[in-house]
Design a protein around this motif. Sequence first.
Motif, PDB file in Angstrom:
ATOM      1  N   PHE A 189     -10.353   2.992  29.670  1.00  9.33           N
ATOM      2  CA  PHE A 189     -10.454   1.590  29.264  1.00  9.33           C
ATOM      3  C   PHE A 189     -10.330   1.477  27.751  1.00  9.33           C
ATOM      4  CE2 PHE A 189     -12.870   2.286  33.113  1.00  9.33           C
ATOM      5  CZ  PHE A 189     -12.399   1.290  33.956  1.00  9.33           C
ATOM      6  N   GLU A 190      -9.500   0.545  27.312  1.00 10.14           N
ATOM      7  CA  GLU A 190      -9.321   0.290  25.885  1.00 10.14           C
ATOM      8  C   GLU A 190     -10.036  -1.007  25.508  1.00 10.14           C
ATOM      9  OE1 GLU A 190      -6.603  -1.847  28.298  1.00 10.14           O
ATOM     10  OE2 GLU A 190      -6.866   0.337  28.154  1.00 10.14           O
ATOM     11  N   CYS A 222      -7.569   1.165  17.802  1.00  4.82           N
ATOM     12  CA  CYS A 222      -8.602   0.572  18.649  1.00  4.82           C
ATOM     13  C   CYS A 222      -9.498   1.693  19.162  1.00  4.82           C
ATOM     14  CB  CYS A 222      -7.997  -0.217  19.811  1.00  4.82           C
ATOM     15  SG  CYS A 222      -7.174   0.791  21.063  1.00  4.82           S
ATOM     16  N   ASP A 223     -10.521   1.323  19.904  1.00  4.99           N
ATOM     17  CA  ASP A 223     -11.392   2.289  20.563  1.00  4.99           C
ATOM     18  C   ASP A 223     -11.078   2.291  22.056  1.00  4.99           C
ATOM     19  OD1 ASP A 223     -12.685   2.843  18.176  1.00  4.99           O
ATOM     20  OD2 ASP A 223     -14.239   1.340  18.523  1.00  4.99           O
ATOM     21  N   ALA A 224     -11.348   3.417  22.697  1.00  5.14           N
ATOM     22  CA  ALA A 224     -11.138   3.522  24.141  1.00  5.14           C
ATOM     23  C   ALA A 224     -12.196   4.441  24.729  1.00  5.14           C
ATOM     24  CB  ALA A 224      -9.738   4.043  24.450  1.00  5.14           C
ATOM     25  N   PHE A 274     -13.119   7.507  22.345  1.00 12.28           N
ATOM     26  CA  PHE A 274     -11.957   8.007  21.621  1.00 12.28           C
ATOM     27  C   PHE A 274     -11.513   7.013  20.550  1.00 12.28           C
ATOM     28  CE2 PHE A 274     -11.983   9.907  25.769  1.00 12.28           C
ATOM     29  CZ  PHE A 274     -11.618  11.232  25.546  1.00 12.28           C
ATOM     30  N   ASP A 275     -11.059   7.562  19.432  1.00  7.70           N
ATOM     31  CA  ASP A 275     -10.377   6.778  18.408  1.00  7.70           C
ATOM     32  C   ASP A 275      -8.883   6.783  18.721  1.00  7.70           C
ATOM     33  OD1 ASP A 275     -12.544   6.082  16.677  1.00  7.70           O
ATOM     34  OD2 ASP A 275     -12.585   8.158  15.974  1.00  7.70           O
ATOM     35  N   LEU A 300      -7.991  10.720  19.594  1.00  4.38           N
ATOM     36  CA  LEU A 300      -8.900  11.769  19.135  1.00  4.38           C
ATOM     37  C   LEU A 300     -10.300  11.464  19.651  1.00  4.38           C
ATOM     38  CD1 LEU A 300      -7.796  11.903  15.396  1.00  4.38           C
ATOM     39  CD2 LEU A 300      -7.361  13.686  17.068  1.00  4.38           C
ATOM     40  N   PRO A 301     -11.032  12.454  20.143  1.00 10.96           N
ATOM     41  CA  PRO A 301     -12.419  12.199  20.544  1.00 10.96           C
ATOM     42  C   PRO A 301     -13.236  11.729  19.348  1.00 10.96           C
ATOM     43  CG  PRO A 301     -11.663  14.350  21.324  1.00 10.96           C
ATOM     44  CD  PRO A 301     -10.636  13.857  20.352  1.00 10.96           C
ATOM     45  N   LYS A 302     -14.106  10.755  19.579  1.00 10.30           N
ATOM     46  CA  LYS A 302     -14.989  10.311  18.498  1.00 10.30           C
ATOM     47  C   LYS A 302     -15.957  11.428  18.138  1.00 10.30           C
ATOM     48  CE  LYS A 302     -15.052   5.277  18.751  1.00 10.30           C
ATOM     49  NZ  LYS A 302     -14.696   5.093  17.331  1.00 10.30           N
TER      50      LYS A 302
END
Length: 216
Positions: A173-174, A184-186, A197-198, A213-215
């Motif tokens: 989900f974004e 955005c974030d997802a 994720f970033d 990329l994983p946060k």
Amino acid sequence: MAFYKSISINNNTTAYFWKITEDFNTLFRAVQLKDTSLTRLEKMKSESHQKGFLAVRMLLQHLGYSDFDLYYDENGKPHLRSNNRHTEPVEVSISHSFDFSCICISTDSFVGIDIEIMKTKILRIAPRFMDTKHLENLSELDQIEKATVIWGIKESIFKIKNEQGISFPDHIFEDPFLLSDSRCDAELRFNNKIEKFDIQFYKVEDYIFVAALPKQ
């Protein structure tokens, strides 16, 4: 054409692009392939796919790696071995679509990427992989662009996790975003776990490039 350009995702992560203007024979003569790669190449039915495969190896050579440094694990995820020029361990992700091949290398994080040409047909399949409310009140061109970004978000996250059973519409989900945001974030919600994720996304000619990329 030679190396096209690079995009810095962060201080430790860079994406590299090759625009494919060469014919198959030119690319084939320019790279060295291990036997398993040659077998894969020969089994590909599409010349476009073959050229994308070879252009990835051109990028590796441009960056001081080779096909012999690239290998895939049992889940099909790519990895790069260290060599004399690159002794530091890295994470890698690969994508290609028609005229572009891309690899992304990170020294400090898992990374997933996707590059896709923008086509109207994505609007026909959009309900299969996304919430189409994200496309409301947009022109058709912006709908195509945004749907391609959302596909790329889901594909990029899947490449990082690469776990059987992950569904694009049900598990990835974004957050709401504008095309002008470029990021955005997802989230991946899977197996009773939420991973964040970033996301960054860019237009590259008529293509959309997405990196996840994983946060931290």
